[in-house]
Design a protein around this motif. Structure first.
Motif, short mmCIF file in Angstrom:
data_model
loop_
_atom_site.label_atom_id
_atom_site.label_comp_id
_atom_site.label_asym_id
_atom_site.label_seq_id
_atom_site.Cartn_x
_atom_site.Cartn_y
_atom_site.Cartn_z
N ALA A 18 45.76 38.10 32.88
CA ALA A 18 46.46 39.38 32.79
C ALA A 18 46.39 39.94 31.37
O ALA A 18 46.15 41.13 31.16
CB ALA A 18 47.92 39.21 33.22
N ALA A 19 46.58 39.05 30.38
CA ALA A 19 46.51 39.50 28.98
C ALA A 19 45.11 40.01 28.65
O ALA A 19 44.96 41.02 27.95
CB ALA A 19 46.88 38.33 28.06
N GLY A 20 44.09 39.33 29.16
CA GLY A 20 42.72 39.78 28.93
C GLY A 20 42.47 41.14 29.54
O GLY A 20 41.84 42.01 28.92
N GLY A 21 42.95 41.33 30.77
CA GLY A 21 42.78 42.63 31.42
C GLY A 21 43.51 43.74 30.69
O GLY A 21 42.97 44.84 30.51
N VAL A 22 44.72 43.47 30.24
CA VAL A 22 45.50 44.47 29.50
C VAL A 22 44.82 44.80 28.17
O VAL A 22 44.75 45.97 27.76
CB VAL A 22 46.94 43.99 29.27
N LEU A 23 44.31 43.76 27.49
CA LEU A 23 43.64 43.98 26.21
C LEU A 23 42.41 44.87 26.39
O LEU A 23 42.18 45.80 25.60
CB LEU A 23 43.24 42.64 25.60
N LEU A 24 41.62 44.60 27.42
CA LEU A 24 40.44 45.43 27.68
C LEU A 24 40.86 46.87 27.97
O LEU A 24 40.23 47.82 27.50
CB LEU A 24 39.64 44.86 28.86
N TRP A 25 41.92 47.02 28.74
CA TRP A 25 42.39 48.37 29.08
C TRP A 25 42.92 49.10 27.86
O TRP A 25 42.59 50.27 27.62
CB TRP A 25 43.47 48.27 30.15
N ARG A 26 43.72 48.42 27.04
CA ARG A 26 44.32 49.05 25.86
C ARG A 26 43.27 49.43 24.82
O ARG A 26 43.46 50.40 24.07
CB ARG A 26 45.38 48.13 25.24
N THR A 27 42.20 48.65 24.74
CA THR A 27 41.17 48.96 23.75
C THR A 27 40.12 49.93 24.28
O THR A 27 39.15 50.24 23.58
CB THR A 27 40.46 47.66 23.30
N GLY A 28 40.30 50.41 25.51
CA GLY A 28 39.43 51.45 26.05
C GLY A 28 38.16 50.96 26.69
O GLY A 28 37.23 51.75 26.92
N PHE A 29 38.10 49.65 27.04
CA PHE A 29 36.86 49.13 27.60
C PHE A 29 36.51 49.77 28.94
O PHE A 29 35.35 50.14 29.18
CB PHE A 29 36.94 47.60 27.78
N PHE A 30 37.48 49.89 29.82
CA PHE A 30 37.17 50.37 31.17
C PHE A 30 36.72 51.83 31.15
O PHE A 30 35.90 52.24 31.97
CB PHE A 30 38.38 50.19 32.08
N VAL A 62 32.87 37.51 34.35
CA VAL A 62 32.88 36.45 35.36
C VAL A 62 34.30 36.20 35.85
O VAL A 62 34.56 36.09 37.04
CB VAL A 62 32.29 35.14 34.79
N VAL A 63 35.24 36.10 34.91
CA VAL A 63 36.61 35.71 35.25
C VAL A 63 37.44 36.90 35.72
O VAL A 63 38.30 36.76 36.58
CB VAL A 63 37.29 35.05 34.03
N LEU A 64 37.16 38.08 35.17
CA LEU A 64 37.92 39.27 35.51
C LEU A 64 37.06 40.29 36.25
O LEU A 64 37.10 41.47 35.95
CB LEU A 64 38.50 39.92 34.26
N ALA A 65 36.26 39.83 37.20
CA ALA A 65 35.40 40.74 37.96
C ALA A 65 36.28 41.81 38.64
O ALA A 65 37.43 41.55 38.97
CB ALA A 65 34.61 39.95 39.00
N PRO A 66 35.78 43.06 38.89
CA PRO A 66 34.39 43.45 38.69
C PRO A 66 34.14 44.15 37.37
O PRO A 66 34.65 45.22 37.12
CB PRO A 66 34.14 44.42 39.85
N ILE A 67 33.37 43.51 36.50
CA ILE A 67 32.84 44.15 35.29
C ILE A 67 31.32 43.99 35.36
O ILE A 67 30.84 42.89 35.61
CB ILE A 67 33.39 43.48 34.02
N PRO A 68 30.55 45.05 35.17
CA PRO A 68 29.09 44.99 35.40
C PRO A 68 28.35 44.20 34.33
O PRO A 68 28.03 44.72 33.27
CB PRO A 68 28.68 46.47 35.40
N SER A 69 28.05 42.93 34.61
CA SER A 69 27.39 42.06 33.62
C SER A 69 26.02 42.60 33.22
O SER A 69 25.64 42.55 32.05
CB SER A 69 27.23 40.65 34.19
N ASN A 70 25.25 43.10 34.19
CA ASN A 70 23.91 43.58 33.87
C ASN A 70 23.97 44.79 32.95
O ASN A 70 23.15 44.94 32.04
CB ASN A 70 23.16 43.93 35.16
N LEU A 71 24.92 45.68 33.20
CA LEU A 71 25.05 46.88 32.36
C LEU A 71 25.46 46.50 30.94
O LEU A 71 24.90 47.01 29.97
CB LEU A 71 26.06 47.85 32.97
N THR A 72 26.41 45.59 30.81
CA THR A 72 26.84 45.17 29.48
C THR A 72 25.74 44.37 28.78
O THR A 72 25.60 44.44 27.56
CB THR A 72 28.13 44.33 29.56
N ALA A 73 24.94 43.62 29.55
CA ALA A 73 23.80 42.91 28.95
C ALA A 73 22.79 43.90 28.40
O ALA A 73 22.22 43.70 27.31
CB ALA A 73 23.15 42.01 29.99
#
Length: 226
Positions: A18-30, A62-73
């Protein structure tokens, strides 16, 4: 595992996710993940720790799918080059796959039920238990199988962790390697070749959208046989 230990491990895991998901959201990743340029800009903002952030994003895929691994690669390859982006992504995928496998192995069905729907569990778990190596290897190679979910379900089977890890290392990285090579401009293709590949890719995508379920079901029927 004792009930109190099991509950504490589960609680820590859920809180970390949950903390990882919130951190990604707060930093504008999504928001950034909606475009390749956005991902590049997002990763660059963390310089000089961009490589570490890129690794953590790939781990989260991997842990917080769905995040597009190929796109980020692909975005990572544009920033760091093909080989660094691929190695970071490959390492993250291996670590993430091992993590979800071990969590499922230690915490059991109750943990898996919180991350995998009953329909998907019913669809794949029995086949993984019976066919194990062959099915997992093929599933990791085909793009329409849910790799991360299969890694979680594999933790409920009798397959050993070293054997599972070898399959992840050998069979999961190929799509990531292609994405990294394209992003790093290692693969130099003329305009007409790009057009042909684009049309071919579009055809494969459309066929996959229309017949992917049928192909998957055909493979599953084959694996269900003796």
């Amino acid at each position: 595992m004792k009930k109190n230990t099991w509950f504490l491990t589960l609680l820590i895991t859920v809180l970390l996710l949950a903390a990882g998901g919130v951190l990604l959201w707060r930093t504008g990743f999504f928001q950034a993940a909606t475009s390749l340029e956005g991902l590049q800009a997002y990763i660059e903002t963390f310089s000089p720790y961009s490589h570490l952030v890129f690794f953590l994003i790939q781990l989260a895929s991997v842990v917080l799918a769905p995040i597009p691994s190929n796109l980020t690669a692909l975005a990572g390859a544009l920033l760091f080059g093909t080989l660094p982006a691929f190695l970071l992504t490959w390492a993250a995928v291996v670590v993430g796959s091992a993590l979800v496998f071990q969590l499922a192995r230690c915490l059991g069905q109750a943990f898996v039920d919180r991350f995998v729907s009953q329909a998907l569990s019913d669809r794949y778990l029995d086949i993984i238990r019976r066919k194990r190596d062959v099915f997992l290897a093929m599933a990791f190679l085909f793009p329409f199988f849910p790799d991360d979910i299969l890694c979680i379900l594999a933790g409920l089977t009798e397959i050993s962790f070293p054997r599972f890890l070898v399959m992840v290392i050998l069979f999961r990285p190929w799509g990531l390697l292609v994405a990294s090579a394209v992003g790093g401009s290692v693969v130099n293709i003329p305009l007409w070749g790009m057009a042909l590949l684009g049309m071919g890719g579009l055809a494969v995508f459309l066929l996959g959208m229309k017949y992917g379920d049928r192909l998957e079901e055909a493979l599953l029927r084959r694996f269900r046989r003796k």
